[in-house]
Design a protein around this motif. Sequence first.
Motif, PDB file in Angstrom:
ATOM      1  N   THR A   1       0.832  -1.204   0.000  1.00 31.76           N
ATOM      2  CA  THR A   1       0.000   0.000   0.000  1.00 31.76           C
ATOM      3  C   THR A   1       0.863   1.249   0.000  1.00 31.76           C
ATOM      4  N   GLU A   2       1.892   1.265   0.831  1.00 26.55           N
ATOM      5  CA  GLU A   2       2.771   2.428   0.893  1.00 26.55           C
ATOM      6  C   GLU A   2       3.498   2.641  -0.433  1.00 26.55           C
ATOM      7  N   ILE A   3       3.908   1.572  -1.071  1.00 25.09           N
ATOM      8  CA  ILE A   3       4.574   1.667  -2.373  1.00 25.09           C
ATOM      9  C   ILE A   3       3.610   2.236  -3.407  1.00 25.09           C
ATOM     10  N   ARG A   4       2.353   1.801  -3.373  1.00 29.41           N
ATOM     11  CA  ARG A   4       1.334   2.307  -4.305  1.00 29.41           C
ATOM     12  C   ARG A   4       1.073   3.797  -4.063  1.00 29.41           C
ATOM     13  N   ILE A   5       0.998   4.190  -2.786  1.00 32.10           N
ATOM     14  CA  ILE A   5       0.775   5.598  -2.457  1.00 32.10           C
ATOM     15  C   ILE A   5       1.948   6.444  -2.949  1.00 32.10           C
ATOM     16  N   LYS A   6       3.165   5.932  -2.743  1.00 28.94           N
ATOM     17  CA  LYS A   6       4.352   6.653  -3.220  1.00 28.94           C
ATOM     18  C   LYS A   6       4.347   6.781  -4.732  1.00 28.94           C
ATOM     19  N   ALA A   7       3.904   5.748  -5.431  1.00 31.78           N
ATOM     20  CA  ALA A   7       3.827   5.801  -6.896  1.00 31.78           C
ATOM     21  C   ALA A   7       2.800   6.843  -7.341  1.00 31.78           C
ATOM     22  N   THR A   8       1.694   6.932  -6.621  1.00 32.55           N
ATOM     23  CA  THR A   8       0.678   7.946  -6.919  1.00 32.55           C
ATOM     24  C   THR A   8       1.264   9.340  -6.739  1.00 32.55           C
ATOM     25  N   ALA A   9       1.996   9.540  -5.648  1.00 33.47           N
ATOM     26  CA  ALA A   9       2.630  10.832  -5.384  1.00 33.47           C
ATOM     27  C   ALA A   9       3.630  11.172  -6.493  1.00 33.47           C
ATOM     28  N   ALA A  10       4.413  10.195  -6.906  1.00 34.70           N
ATOM     29  CA  ALA A  10       5.394  10.422  -7.974  1.00 34.70           C
ATOM     30  C   ALA A  10       4.700  10.797  -9.278  1.00 34.70           C
ATOM     31  N   ALA A  11       3.587  10.135  -9.571  1.00 35.43           N
ATOM     32  CA  ALA A  11       2.838  10.444 -10.792  1.00 35.43           C
ATOM     33  C   ALA A  11       2.280  11.861 -10.747  1.00 35.43           C
ATOM     34  N   TRP A  12       1.846  12.299  -9.564  1.00 36.09           N
ATOM     35  CA  TRP A  12       1.347  13.672  -9.438  1.00 36.09           C
ATOM     36  C   TRP A  12       2.495  14.652  -9.682  1.00 36.09           C
ATOM     37  N   ILE A  13       3.637  14.391  -9.073  1.00 39.55           N
ATOM     38  CA  ILE A  13       4.782  15.290  -9.200  1.00 39.55           C
ATOM     39  C   ILE A  13       5.252  15.387 -10.646  1.00 39.55           C
ATOM     40  N   ASP A  14       5.293  14.259 -11.349  1.00 38.47           N
ATOM     41  CA  ASP A  14       5.799  14.312 -12.729  1.00 38.47           C
ATOM     42  C   ASP A  14       4.715  14.617 -13.765  1.00 38.47           C
ATOM     43  N   GLY A  15       3.490  14.827 -13.311  1.00 35.65           N
ATOM     44  CA  GLY A  15       2.429  15.272 -14.207  1.00 35.65           C
ATOM     45  C   GLY A  15       1.722  14.184 -14.991  1.00 35.65           C
ATOM     46  N   THR A  16       1.919  12.933 -14.617  1.00 37.81           N
ATOM     47  CA  THR A  16       1.295  11.841 -15.361  1.00 37.81           C
ATOM     48  C   THR A  16       0.103  11.214 -14.638  1.00 37.81           C
ATOM     49  N   TYR A  17      -0.270  11.740 -13.488  1.00 35.39           N
ATOM     50  CA  TYR A  17      -1.328  11.111 -12.690  1.00 35.39           C
ATOM     51  C   TYR A  17      -2.631  10.964 -13.467  1.00 35.39           C
ATOM     52  N   TRP A  18      -3.104  12.009 -14.106  1.00 36.83           N
ATOM     53  CA  TRP A  18      -4.417  11.967 -14.750  1.00 36.83           C
ATOM     54  C   TRP A  18      -4.423  11.137 -16.026  1.00 36.83           C
ATOM     55  N   VAL A  19      -3.269  10.772 -16.527  1.00 33.26           N
ATOM     56  CA  VAL A  19      -3.200   9.966 -17.748  1.00 33.26           C
ATOM     57  C   VAL A  19      -3.829   8.586 -17.515  1.00 33.26           C
ATOM     58  N   ASN A  20      -3.486   7.945 -16.389  1.00 26.71           N
ATOM     59  CA  ASN A  20      -3.975   6.599 -16.110  1.00 26.71           C
ATOM     60  C   ASN A  20      -4.805   6.518 -14.832  1.00 26.71           C
ATOM     61  N   ALA A  21      -5.282   7.640 -14.344  1.00 22.40           N
ATOM     62  CA  ALA A  21      -5.983   7.670 -13.064  1.00 22.40           C
ATOM     63  C   ALA A  21      -7.363   7.017 -13.153  1.00 22.40           C
TER      64      ALA A  21
END
Length: 95
Positions: free
Chosen positions: A69-89
């Motif tokens: 779960t923590e790894i998934r949350i960190k990946a979500t945070a990384a996607a937000w920071i690099d601007g790719t979150y909404w691509v596959n959200a």
Amino acid sequence: MDRNGIVFEGEMSFLGILLHQAMTYSKAKIDALPDDISVDEEFTAIDAASAPALAIAETISSLPAQSETEIRIKATAAAWIDGTYWVNADPGALN
């Protein structure tokens, strides 16, 4: 996290929930922008709307992740920071 950088049990999950709420808020603010604003105004408004989620994402990315779960949350945070979150959200998923 305490002053010494120790992460308490459940802290990452709590921050993940906060991140999700901040991202949802950001999206709502961005979606509500009027169509007739200038490009400069739009960039400024997007930066302002995204700032709370960015701050939480940066905090999350500085913490250690051990569980799945923590790894998934960190990946979500990384996607937000690099601007790719909404691509596959998945808008219905927490993280």
